[in-house]
Design a protein around this motif. Structure first.
Motif, PDB file in Angstrom:
ATOM      1  N   LEU A 130      43.517  51.510  32.884  1.00 39.06           N
ATOM      2  CA  LEU A 130      44.851  51.948  33.509  1.00 39.06           C
ATOM      3  C   LEU A 130      45.415  50.885  34.540  1.00 39.06           C
ATOM      4  O   LEU A 130      46.850  50.784  34.517  1.00 39.06           O
ATOM      5  N   ALA A 131      44.705  50.050  35.212  1.00 40.43           N
ATOM      6  CA  ALA A 131      44.975  49.072  35.811  1.00 40.43           C
ATOM      7  C   ALA A 131      46.041  47.973  35.190  1.00 40.43           C
ATOM      8  O   ALA A 131      46.942  47.661  35.815  1.00 40.43           O
ATOM      9  N   TYR A 132      45.642  47.670  34.027  1.00 37.33           N
ATOM     10  CA  TYR A 132      46.340  46.956  33.203  1.00 37.33           C
ATOM     11  C   TYR A 132      47.306  47.445  32.166  1.00 37.33           C
ATOM     12  O   TYR A 132      47.388  46.499  31.006  1.00 37.33           O
ATOM     13  N   ALA A 133      47.420  48.603  31.932  1.00 39.67           N
ATOM     14  CA  ALA A 133      48.047  49.367  31.048  1.00 39.67           C
ATOM     15  C   ALA A 133      49.599  48.679  30.843  1.00 39.67           C
ATOM     16  O   ALA A 133      50.303  48.404  31.966  1.00 39.67           O
ATOM     17  N   TYR A 134      50.242  48.613  29.700  1.00 39.46           N
ATOM     18  CA  TYR A 134      51.529  47.917  29.244  1.00 39.46           C
ATOM     19  C   TYR A 134      52.470  48.862  29.900  1.00 39.46           C
ATOM     20  O   TYR A 134      52.209  50.085  29.629  1.00 39.46           O
ATOM     21  N   PRO A 135      53.452  48.337  30.427  1.00 38.61           N
ATOM     22  CA  PRO A 135      54.761  49.402  30.482  1.00 38.61           C
ATOM     23  C   PRO A 135      55.197  49.918  29.260  1.00 38.61           C
ATOM     24  O   PRO A 135      55.110  49.551  28.220  1.00 38.61           O
ATOM     25  N   GLY A 183      33.156  27.711  32.168  1.00 41.20           N
ATOM     26  CA  GLY A 183      32.589  27.455  33.338  1.00 41.20           C
ATOM     27  C   GLY A 183      33.163  27.924  34.637  1.00 41.20           C
ATOM     28  O   GLY A 183      32.676  28.008  35.690  1.00 41.20           O
ATOM     29  N   LEU A 184      34.461  28.647  34.417  1.00 40.91           N
ATOM     30  CA  LEU A 184      34.817  29.220  35.746  1.00 40.91           C
ATOM     31  C   LEU A 184      34.916  30.738  35.649  1.00 40.91           C
ATOM     32  O   LEU A 184      35.282  31.618  36.465  1.00 40.91           O
ATOM     33  N   SER A 185      34.342  31.278  34.383  1.00 35.98           N
ATOM     34  CA  SER A 185      34.459  32.693  34.071  1.00 35.98           C
ATOM     35  C   SER A 185      33.285  33.404  35.123  1.00 35.98           C
ATOM     36  O   SER A 185      32.617  32.909  35.733  1.00 35.98           O
ATOM     37  N   SER A 186      33.395  34.702  34.937  1.00 37.26           N
ATOM     38  CA  SER A 186      32.503  35.647  35.715  1.00 37.26           C
ATOM     39  C   SER A 186      32.231  36.974  34.768  1.00 37.26           C
ATOM     40  O   SER A 186      33.012  37.344  33.928  1.00 37.26           O
ATOM     41  N   LYS A 187      31.306  37.631  35.340  1.00 42.14           N
ATOM     42  CA  LYS A 187      31.060  38.981  34.586  1.00 42.14           C
ATOM     43  C   LYS A 187      32.350  39.917  34.722  1.00 42.14           C
ATOM     44  O   LYS A 187      32.661  40.619  33.588  1.00 42.14           O
ATOM     45  N   GLY A 188      32.864  39.750  35.865  1.00 44.07           N
ATOM     46  CA  GLY A 188      34.102  40.630  35.861  1.00 44.07           C
ATOM     47  C   GLY A 188      35.316  40.105  35.151  1.00 44.07           C
ATOM     48  O   GLY A 188      36.092  40.675  34.486  1.00 44.07           O
ATOM     49  N   ASP A 189      35.285  38.880  35.005  1.00 42.82           N
ATOM     50  CA  ASP A 189      36.319  38.054  34.356  1.00 42.82           C
ATOM     51  C   ASP A 189      36.316  38.540  32.840  1.00 42.82           C
ATOM     52  O   ASP A 189      37.318  38.630  31.978  1.00 42.82           O
ATOM     53  N   ARG A 190      35.098  38.434  32.450  1.00 44.69           N
ATOM     54  CA  ARG A 190      34.999  38.802  31.019  1.00 44.69           C
ATOM     55  C   ARG A 190      34.957  40.333  30.595  1.00 44.69           C
ATOM     56  O   ARG A 190      35.689  40.332  29.600  1.00 44.69           O
ATOM     57  N   ARG A 191      34.996  41.177  31.444  1.00 47.90           N
ATOM     58  CA  ARG A 191      35.187  42.582  31.337  1.00 47.90           C
ATOM     59  C   ARG A 191      36.569  42.707  31.450  1.00 47.90           C
ATOM     60  O   ARG A 191      37.126  43.423  30.437  1.00 47.90           O
ATOM     61  N   ILE A 192      37.431  42.039  32.161  1.00 49.87           N
ATOM     62  CA  ILE A 192      38.896  42.279  32.181  1.00 49.87           C
ATOM     63  C   ILE A 192      39.340  41.527  30.981  1.00 49.87           C
ATOM     64  O   ILE A 192      40.397  42.102  30.290  1.00 49.87           O
ATOM     65  N   PHE A 193      38.810  40.290  30.593  1.00 51.50           N
ATOM     66  CA  PHE A 193      39.132  39.828  29.382  1.00 51.50           C
ATOM     67  C   PHE A 193      39.355  40.537  28.027  1.00 51.50           C
ATOM     68  O   PHE A 193      40.144  40.644  27.267  1.00 51.50           O
TER      69      PHE A 193
END
Length: 241
Positions: A16-21, A47-57
């Protein structure tokens, strides 16, 4: 994960947080960067990524109609096709199970035998220009859908219009920095999503936007946080808000 702007909320709904208009085309750029602005470590973004980043990705890919990346990023990061995920079934209801990858390339120096072209659930798209070698265009057309946009270089305004004409209006761009620069210079970016890693890199790493000069005013829509990593979303709509 928690949201810390514009309100405080634990475990927000990422989809929901990243839903497109609704009801309009939208071009979103998603990148990861160090605290000092580097777009990679030793040439790779991982090398800059994280668990949260991969989830949002993963969520951003599931929401998109098409994923756009420059040829250099595709080669360096070893891109393969987007694979269907169980978590995407609701997100992609009425659409293909996975979005196609669209590769932007002037010279068409691509490995057409790689999984990106031979194992894609949705046929890969190649975006090039008239100046690309004719024989390479013919080869690419056998393995991918080819869009010719521009004469001596890829015209990103025409390229995005061609994607829209194919019904691919929710566009996710994953870079690299030079492609992001071209999009910004053409005033095509509606939203920038940046995962900021708590790390200093220095050296010669590119920033998330390199190449052409551009000034695109954005406003901060949202900030999420997990384990010291900030996930910021900026949009044009809020530039004057």
């Amino acid at each position: 994960m928690r949201r810390i702007h514009p309100d405080i909320q634990d475990n927000p709904d990422i989809e929901l947080a990243y839903a497109y208009p609704a009801g309009r085309p939208w071009l979103r750029v998603n990148m990861v960067a160090s605290a000092d602005g580097a777009a990679w470590v030793k040439g790779l973004s991982g090398g800059l990524s994280s668990k949260g980043d991969r989830r949002i990705f993963g969520v951003l890919r599931g929401l998109a109609d098409v994923i756009v990346a420059g040829a250099a990023t595709v080669r360096t990061e070893g891109y393969g096709p987007a694979k269907p995920r169980e978590s995407w079934k609701v997100l992609r209801a009425g659409r293909p199970a996975a979005p196609p990858i669209a590769v932007v390339t002037r010279r068409l120096d691509l490995d057409l035998g790689s999984p990106l072209f031979t194992q894609a659930e949705a046929r890969t798209i190649v975006i090039t220009c008239e100046a690309a070698p004719a024989d390479r265009r013919e080869d690419a057309a056998r393995m991918a859908d080819v869009i010719v946009a521009g004469d001596e270089r890829v015209d990103m305004t025409l390229a995005v219009r061609e994607l829209h004409d194919r019904g691919l209006t929710r566009v996710l761009c994953e870079g690299g920095p030079r492609l992001n620069g071209q999009l910004a210079a053409a005033d095509l970016i509606d939203e920038l999503c940046v995962s900021t890693s708590p790390m200093l890199v220095g050296g010669g790493a590119a920033r998330i936007l390199n190449g052409e000069s551009a000034q695109v005013k954005l406003g901060l829509r949202q900030v999420l946080e997990e384990e010291g990593v900030l996930f910021c979303a900026y949009t044009r709509e809020l530039a004057d808000g």
